[in-house]
Design an enzyme around this catalytic site. Structure first.
Site, mmCIF file in Angstrom:
data_model
loop_
_atom_site.group_PDB
_atom_site.id
_atom_site.type_symbol
_atom_site.label_atom_id
_atom_site.label_comp_id
_atom_site.label_asym_id
_atom_site.label_seq_id
_atom_site.Cartn_x
_atom_site.Cartn_y
_atom_site.Cartn_z
ATOM 1 N N ASP A 64 0.839 -1.205 0.000
ATOM 2 C CA ASP A 64 0.000 0.000 0.000
ATOM 3 C C ASP A 64 0.873 1.253 0.000
ATOM 4 O O ASP A 64 2.034 1.240 0.424
ATOM 5 C CB ASP A 64 -0.957 0.015 1.197
ATOM 6 C CG ASP A 64 -0.240 -0.010 2.537
ATOM 7 O OD1 ASP A 64 0.708 -0.797 2.691
ATOM 8 O OD2 ASP A 64 -0.620 0.774 3.437
ATOM 9 N N GLU A 123 -0.011 -0.662 5.887
ATOM 10 C CA GLU A 123 1.087 -0.162 6.717
ATOM 11 C C GLU A 123 0.963 1.338 6.861
ATOM 12 O O GLU A 123 1.244 1.915 7.898
ATOM 13 C CB GLU A 123 2.431 -0.522 6.086
ATOM 14 C CG GLU A 123 3.626 -0.367 7.033
ATOM 15 C CD GLU A 123 4.219 1.028 7.079
ATOM 16 O OE1 GLU A 123 4.988 1.327 8.008
ATOM 17 O OE2 GLU A 123 3.921 1.844 6.190
HETATM 18 ZN ZN LIG Z 1 6.878 2.449 4.035
#
Ligand SMILES: [Zn+2]
Length: 364
Positions: A64, A123
């Site tokens: 992501d 994340e």
């Molecule tokens: Zn990163």
């Protein structure tokens, strides 16, 4: 390798979506085994291959990215090559790292153990269902790796100048001073919260809890906000809220912070709330992982990397919490989350070579 990189960059994998990238990655790594650990909106993918009975070496990363945002000279999800760079969202953070380990692993012919790759699509968000869920799954199934390489961008100025061997922790705090609102002309009849805290501010702002060490900067109290009052000149405030953060090294704990603040503010009527966002950790410099990574970086780049713990948090802290040796190494970090995020493709190639060398060192 370049085709792989450009393909990864085209997926609109904005947190917590993988944008379809995991299906592409599965077909790229088709001779390996997969485990999907999907929780809510978050997709997590474990890719592994057991070559033998020895060590379990793992590479970790997130697919992501943050949204493109404004200010770009080209489309953030249409990679553009110009003046020696590739421009797109995720070029540094961190499709470069994902591309490098996919490429390095795909070409492994034999290995004295298991190699795995841990990928998450959350994340950049709050990460509640990301890497932590992968680690819980691995622990439950007795499949935790012995050593993990997180391929986040770690270099400052030159590719190869820095590996991360640990991270500071983060403690967030809120102090509330309780007083009594009143008229500015009658200060004796009220309890002005700004006057209450004023004599103590110098002991809070920038306070060092320790002197750090070879790897960590000192743990420092950084005030991030103070508010009180009604934006009026004739009313004194009866309430004050001060917010702060401490990036702590291994020498300072949440309890140390609490003790210090209670001592400084012992004459005030106050409330304190402290929350440990993440814990500090450091992988031993004499561990095989750190030693081998340093040597491989040096072999490929001719630079002896610095052992750093600087910067914000990353998923490496979670590996640290599970007691796994972890090191971070990746491309230069100077345009992450910015418009016109870019990387030199030679760095991505170099990263692939470092990972290939590292795998080799574990095979002998
Ligand atoms: Zn990163």
């Amino acid at each position: 390798m370049k085709e792989l990189f450009l393909n990864l960059l085209k997926f609109r994998s904005i947190t917590p979506s993988d944008g379809g990238a995991f299906d592409f990655i599965k077909s790229y790594m088709q001779s390996w085994d997969f485990i999907d650990v999907n929780v809510g909106d978050t997709k997590n993918l474990i890719i592994y291959k057991k070559f033998g009975d020895g060590i379990h070496l793992s590479f970790a990363g997130h697919i992501d990215v943050v949204a493109g945002g404004d200010g770009w000279d080209s489309e953030p999800f249409e990679p553009m090559e110009r003046d020696g760079f590739i421009y797109a969202r995720g070029t540094q953070d961190m499709k470069s790292g994902v591309c490098a380990f996919l490429f390095a692993c795909k070409n492994v012919k034999d290995f004295n153990g298991t190699i795995s790759m841990l990928l998450t699509s959350d994340e950049e968000g709050d990460g509640t269902h990301g890497t932590i869920e992968i680690l819980k799954y691995l622990k439950k199934n007795d499949f935790l790796p012995d050593a993990v390489v997180v391929a986040e961008p770690t270099c400052d100025e030159i590719f190869g100048d820095s590996i991360k061997v640990g991270r500071r922790g983060s403690i967030n705090g809120v102090i509330e001073i309780l007083g009594l609102q009143g008229h500015a002309a009658y200060p004796q009849k009220s309890k002005n919260t700004i006057h209450e805290i004023a004599p103590h501010l110098g002991k809070l702002a920038g306070h060092l809890f320790d002197d750090g060490d070879e790897f960590f900067a000192p743990s420092q109290l950084v005030i991030t906000d103070i508010r009180s009052g009604l934006e009026l000149t004739n009313v004194t405030p009866g309430y004050l809220k001060l917010m702060f953060n401490v990036r702590n090294c291994l020498k300072t704990t949440k309890e140390d912070v609490q003790k210090y603040i209670c001592e400084v503010l012992k004459d005030c009527d106050f409330k304190l709330s402290l929350k440990q966002g993440s814990f500090p950790f450091r992988t031993d410099s004499s561990s095989k992982l750190i030693k081998n990574m340093s040597l491989c970086v040096q072999k490929v780049t001719n630079i002896k990397p610095r052992h750093s713990t600087a910067g914000g948090t990353s998923d490496a802290r979670l590996m640290g919490q599970f007691g796994i040796d972890v090191v971070e190494f990746g491309v230069i970090n100077d345009t992450i989350h910015s418009p016109n995020e870019r990387v030199r493709f030679s760095e991505v190639e170099g990263l692939g070579k470092v990972f290939k060398e590292l795998i080799k060192t574990y095979n002998s």
